[in-house]
Design a protein around this motif. Structure first.
Motif, PDB file in Angstrom:
ATOM      1  N   PRO A   1      32.450  89.627  26.392  1.00  0.00           N
ATOM      2  CA  PRO A   1      31.395  88.626  26.194  1.00  0.00           C
ATOM      3  C   PRO A   1      31.153  88.315  24.713  1.00  0.00           C
ATOM      4  O   PRO A   1      31.507  89.113  23.837  1.00  0.00           O
ATOM      5  CB  PRO A   1      30.140  89.308  26.790  1.00  0.00           C
ATOM      6  CG  PRO A   1      30.626  90.400  27.660  1.00  0.00           C
ATOM      7  CD  PRO A   1      31.946  90.834  27.078  1.00  0.00           C
ATOM      8  N   SER A   2      30.520  87.203  24.477  1.00  0.00           N
ATOM      9  CA  SER A   2      30.235  86.783  23.107  1.00  0.00           C
ATOM     10  C   SER A   2      29.239  85.635  23.125  1.00  0.00           C
ATOM     11  O   SER A   2      29.342  84.752  23.972  1.00  0.00           O
ATOM     12  CB  SER A   2      31.529  86.304  22.441  1.00  0.00           C
ATOM     13  OG  SER A   2      31.250  85.728  21.188  1.00  0.00           O
ATOM     14  N   LEU A   3      28.300  85.645  22.216  1.00  0.00           N
ATOM     15  CA  LEU A   3      27.402  84.498  22.044  1.00  0.00           C
ATOM     16  C   LEU A   3      27.626  83.906  20.655  1.00  0.00           C
ATOM     17  O   LEU A   3      28.231  82.866  20.509  1.00  0.00           O
ATOM     18  CB  LEU A   3      25.936  84.922  22.227  1.00  0.00           C
ATOM     19  CG  LEU A   3      24.890  83.799  22.290  1.00  0.00           C
ATOM     20  CD1 LEU A   3      23.620  84.281  22.961  1.00  0.00           C
ATOM     21  CD2 LEU A   3      24.549  83.223  20.931  1.00  0.00           C
ATOM     22  N   ARG A   4      27.158  84.616  19.621  1.00  0.00           N
ATOM     23  CA  ARG A   4      27.237  84.116  18.249  1.00  0.00           C
ATOM     24  C   ARG A   4      28.678  83.843  17.813  1.00  0.00           C
ATOM     25  O   ARG A   4      28.985  82.801  17.229  1.00  0.00           O
ATOM     26  CB  ARG A   4      26.645  85.136  17.271  1.00  0.00           C
ATOM     27  CG  ARG A   4      25.146  85.064  17.130  1.00  0.00           C
ATOM     28  CD  ARG A   4      24.570  86.416  16.768  1.00  0.00           C
ATOM     29  NE  ARG A   4      24.651  87.278  17.927  1.00  0.00           N
ATOM     30  CZ  ARG A   4      23.734  87.307  18.904  1.00  0.00           C
ATOM     31  NH1 ARG A   4      22.668  86.575  18.824  1.00  0.00           N
ATOM     32  NH2 ARG A   4      23.905  88.091  19.950  1.00  0.00           N
TER      33      ARG A   4
ATOM     34  N   ARG B   1      31.372  83.374  19.586  1.00  0.00           N
ATOM     35  CA  ARG B   1      31.951  82.275  20.356  1.00  0.00           C
ATOM     36  C   ARG B   1      31.496  80.924  19.809  1.00  0.00           C
ATOM     37  O   ARG B   1      32.312  80.080  19.427  1.00  0.00           O
ATOM     38  CB  ARG B   1      31.484  82.432  21.800  1.00  0.00           C
ATOM     39  CG  ARG B   1      31.830  81.312  22.739  1.00  0.00           C
ATOM     40  CD  ARG B   1      31.074  81.514  24.065  1.00  0.00           C
ATOM     41  NE  ARG B   1      31.386  82.781  24.688  1.00  0.00           N
ATOM     42  CZ  ARG B   1      32.418  83.001  25.491  1.00  0.00           C
ATOM     43  NH1 ARG B   1      33.253  82.008  25.760  1.00  0.00           N
ATOM     44  NH2 ARG B   1      32.623  84.197  26.005  1.00  0.00           N
TER      45      ARG B   1
ATOM     46  N   ASN C   1      38.487  82.484  28.306  1.00  0.00           N
ATOM     47  CA  ASN C   1      37.878  83.759  28.659  1.00  0.00           C
ATOM     48  C   ASN C   1      38.909  84.556  29.450  1.00  0.00           C
ATOM     49  O   ASN C   1      38.938  84.525  30.677  1.00  0.00           O
ATOM     50  CB  ASN C   1      36.615  83.531  29.500  1.00  0.00           C
ATOM     51  CG  ASN C   1      35.511  82.864  28.707  1.00  0.00           C
ATOM     52  OD1 ASN C   1      35.150  83.324  27.625  1.00  0.00           O
ATOM     53  ND2 ASN C   1      34.974  81.775  29.229  1.00  0.00           N
TER      54      ASN C   1
ATOM     55  N   LYS D   1      37.979  86.596  32.448  1.00  0.00           N
ATOM     56  CA  LYS D   1      37.402  85.993  33.661  1.00  0.00           C
ATOM     57  C   LYS D   1      38.242  84.852  34.193  1.00  0.00           C
ATOM     58  O   LYS D   1      38.305  84.624  35.397  1.00  0.00           O
ATOM     59  CB  LYS D   1      35.998  85.448  33.347  1.00  0.00           C
ATOM     60  CG  LYS D   1      35.004  86.520  32.980  1.00  0.00           C
ATOM     61  CD  LYS D   1      33.636  85.922  32.696  1.00  0.00           C
ATOM     62  CE  LYS D   1      32.740  86.961  32.055  1.00  0.00           C
ATOM     63  NZ  LYS D   1      33.134  87.214  30.632  1.00  0.00           N
TER      64      LYS D   1
ATOM     65  N   ARG E   1      38.936  88.313  20.540  1.00  0.00           N
ATOM     66  CA  ARG E   1      37.940  89.385  20.683  1.00  0.00           C
ATOM     67  C   ARG E   1      38.451  90.416  21.675  1.00  0.00           C
ATOM     68  O   ARG E   1      38.762  90.090  22.826  1.00  0.00           O
ATOM     69  CB  ARG E   1      36.613  88.824  21.172  1.00  0.00           C
ATOM     70  CG  ARG E   1      35.659  89.904  21.685  1.00  0.00           C
ATOM     71  CD  ARG E   1      34.216  89.487  21.725  1.00  0.00           C
ATOM     72  NE  ARG E   1      33.673  89.472  20.379  1.00  0.00           N
ATOM     73  CZ  ARG E   1      32.356  89.475  20.094  1.00  0.00           C
ATOM     74  NH1 ARG E   1      31.455  89.501  21.067  1.00  0.00           N
ATOM     75  NH2 ARG E   1      31.938  89.458  18.846  1.00  0.00           N
TER      76      ARG E   1
ATOM     77  N   PHE F   1      37.299  94.361  22.509  1.00  0.00           N
ATOM     78  CA  PHE F   1      36.507  95.564  22.273  1.00  0.00           C
ATOM     79  C   PHE F   1      37.347  96.820  22.514  1.00  0.00           C
ATOM     80  O   PHE F   1      38.363  96.775  23.204  1.00  0.00           O
ATOM     81  CB  PHE F   1      35.306  95.593  23.223  1.00  0.00           C
ATOM     82  CG  PHE F   1      34.196  94.635  22.886  1.00  0.00           C
ATOM     83  CD1 PHE F   1      34.218  93.867  21.732  1.00  0.00           C
ATOM     84  CD2 PHE F   1      33.104  94.503  23.734  1.00  0.00           C
ATOM     85  CE1 PHE F   1      33.174  92.993  21.426  1.00  0.00           C
ATOM     86  CE2 PHE F   1      32.056  93.628  23.441  1.00  0.00           C
ATOM     87  CZ  PHE F   1      32.096  92.872  22.299  1.00  0.00           C
TER      88      PHE F   1
ATOM     89  N   PRO G   1      23.594  91.368  19.354  1.00  0.00           N
ATOM     90  CA  PRO G   1      22.295  91.503  20.018  1.00  0.00           C
ATOM     91  C   PRO G   1      21.629  92.842  19.676  1.00  0.00           C
ATOM     92  O   PRO G   1      22.312  93.838  19.491  1.00  0.00           O
ATOM     93  CB  PRO G   1      22.646  91.454  21.503  1.00  0.00           C
ATOM     94  CG  PRO G   1      24.049  91.963  21.585  1.00  0.00           C
ATOM     95  CD  PRO G   1      24.708  91.482  20.319  1.00  0.00           C
TER      96      PRO G   1
END
Lengths: 320, 320, 320
Positions: free
Chosen positions: A52-55, A57, A75, A78, A116, A118, A280
């Motif tokens: 996952p990613s917000l900033r 992305r 993604n 997914k 990305r 992890f 976050p």
């Protein structure tokens, strides 16, 4: 790209000279985001997310767009297929595609890739080898930008250094990286990378954490290690708050001592300290609301600077 | 944007004057979608989804593109982090990021945001406060367009009113909003919003549903409430079919009486009635195939009008 | 589009004349991808995925972009609603939206659609009718490009034929399609489609597989069927490796005999054979590493050609 892709991959601290140049470039783009709006015309960036990613992305997509680069997001976790990492594997289990095949194909579709990936936090040797990002480098034949790998998060670190540059009152500010409690096992990448960059910029770095939470020494050599948080924080100019799981007892949580949460009281001997976090953030677990919502916090500024950090790196790649 | 973002957020009925202007603007864009194709050049719209979406997602992207606005989609529920809503929460459970942090960051990346946030249907007071969309308004510092919140779905309602305008033969058509059966607990937003807009446009609105399915009165004041569906439907010009769960017994399904399904027989005393639904529809549960596939249905037209409704709103935001 | 959409849908082999033209067009775009960069300006392509995708997803987006077409991706399976396929269904179970409603709406938003819809592998008659893609054709009223349906994968097949064309030394090369082991039940679409195209191009096609794995005869008429893999492979020019589940005993795995895995040893009597696979591939289950990483493999080239195959098809659609 005119370079052999192995010549430049943005996955770690690029040396003080280039780092300083990237910081200046990011600050210039912050003043004028569209200064080079056609520089990347005709280039394509594949943004590959295995997590996952917000900033990261959104800021990467916007940075690319500011330079006229077309970005396409995949993604992988997914929308596509589970990747096999092991060389020579007999693929009769859950993985559907080998990274060497997927990476090769993506390399033929894009001019450069941002990835990305992890860490596992269970397979220490794979994580230490930064396996996924390095296989992308090996098999794409394209320059790779790390959007956070097992070991590092260099776009975050560049944005952090841009933020320090904006606020520093001296050429050698006192920077403290402090461990904070968390309820989940968290990667080391942001902490590693922040230490690597802060030391690389020749700042005065103190790292503080409970015993047993020592980071990998390859990233911390040259920093003071101090187990007493209140002593470490004294007269700090910048305090970077971050949780990480144990490195020695790999990926484990030893304890989540709430006295390590950063509050105004923790900073009673650091009246001018700015507080940083990559987000976050677990509010009132890692950091108190009073800090996050107060005037010390540079946290929104760091996040906003992510766009210009990514833009500086993409612009540099276009120059090579 | 040149405005203070609190000055205009498109989350509810904007008053009859502006609503009428938006309807006219949508109809004009339907005739010439690319009339203002450079109006939004250099602007960025973040489309933030906390829930699934088909029509809203695609029509908003296309509307933005028609105006030269760059849109970036973020599936917050799948691609980013679970959001904490509670002020002052100690975040030691499942939520990873507080909405105030995430919203602040997104506000720094985009000129305006469009947000979809369904109700919980379990926490009535949070839903009544329209908590998520209002926190986005509070913390982004940017104008917000609702892509359906706990309480309302104003882009749907605008498209519905555009569709009524296209078909109405009188200035005060008889509009009936009828409850329909469904097997799941469904939000009130579309029904609330349709009632609010239809009353706001000074049309003659009758709402019909089984006892116990009364909507929140703040949206229905001025409408006739009629528990006998066949009496309500008599001589209707427009029949809007929609399921919703109980408001009083919040989020519960009292019954799914199949006689409330709208069929040709239900409309035997409304020979000229047009039938509307926002989609997705449960065929032969809410509405019969004969209606959906027949000449009364305006349902595909409503969906097509979603593009122009969104375009009218975005264009208005660019004017402020 | 100026055509009635039923006039051209790219879902199967389009006949030798048009296929040859598309192959030439793809090769020309490979030389000059941006030759027609404004040809599709103002057109919109909806890319609708009911299943995962890597190559198809990315190559289609890039192909569209090369022609100036705006593409919008919708992961229907994750971002929108579960679709009902049955005509006349009473939708009181898990499906949320009928395909006829969803397809109609998407047809109003886009100039053409590209759709991925895998088979069920449990409902043979639905799969044989290629139900999903055909309902999209029926209800969108727009030209449809298959991104792999239950029966065929024509963009893959066009890329495969482009690759054969690049490497063929004779006008009638010997092409062998060989079954390979796999641990999961795999669709027939790639194998069907490869056979259909190879026969349609008048090449010499041998299909080899264990007894019980016969493909649907509508795709294989004109091919030699040979149960002895080593005899089939003799002097092959091109060997296409692919697993598929049983067609007769529909969707079942009869056995996964590892001796059917393609290795260098399997090719001892085919010294000049090129090896092909559509990816993703299960390494050392379907194919050995030595083949995949050796000089016989055209597999990365096939994947790279996916962009130009899609571009040729989109360009053709723009011409109609």
């Amino acid at each position: 790209m005119k370079i052999s892709p192995s010549e430049f991959n943005y996955t770690q601290f690029p040396g003080k000279t280039l780092a300083s140049k990237l910081i200046e470039s990011a600050l210039a783009y912050k003043t004028n985001p569209l200064a080079d709006q056609n520089k990347g015309k005709g280039k394509r960036l594949g943004c590959i997310f295995l997590n996952p990613s917000l900033r990261t992305r959104v800021s990467t997509q916007i940075a690319a767009s500011n330079l006229g680069i077309e970005s396409v997001v995949l993604n992988m976790d997914k929308e596509a297929w589970a990747l096999e990492m092991e060389e020579g594997a007999t693929m009769n289990k859950n993985t559907v595609e080998h990274i060497k095949d997927a990476a090769g194909v993506l390399g033929s579709y894009f001019d450069f890739l941002a990835v990305r990936a992890f860490p596992t936090l269970t397979d220490k040797s794979a994580d230490m080898a930064d396996e996924v990002i390095n296989k992308f480098i090996k098999y794409t034949g394209r320059p790779i930008i790390s959007l956070e790998s097992a070991l590092r998060h260099p776009l975050q670190s560049l944005a952090d250094q841009v933020t320090i540059k904006e606020k520093a009152k001296t050429t050698k500010p006192k920077v403290v990286l402090t461990w904070a409690p968390h309820i989940k096992a968290i990667p080391h990448a942001v902490a590693n990378s922040f230490a690597e960059w802060t030391l690389g910029m020749d700042y005065d770095l103190t790292i503080t954490h409970p015993e047993g939470y020592e980071l990998d020494e390859q990233f911390t050599q040259g920093a003071k290690i101090e187990y007493d948080q209140s002593r470490a924080l004294q007269n700090a100019d910048f305090v970077y708050v971050k949780n990480w799981s144990s490195f020695k007892d790999y990926g484990k949580i030893h304890h989540t001592d709430p006295t390590w949460m950063l509050t105004e009281n923790s900073l009673k001997n650091a009246p001018d300290a700015h507080v940083m976090h990559c987000l976050p953030v677990r509010r009132n677990v890692e950091l108190s609301d009073e800090i996050l919502d107060g005037s010390r916090a540079l946290i929104q500024q760091q996040a906003a600077n992510r766009v210009f950090a990514a833009q500086a790196v993409l612009s540099h790649l276009l120059d090579i």
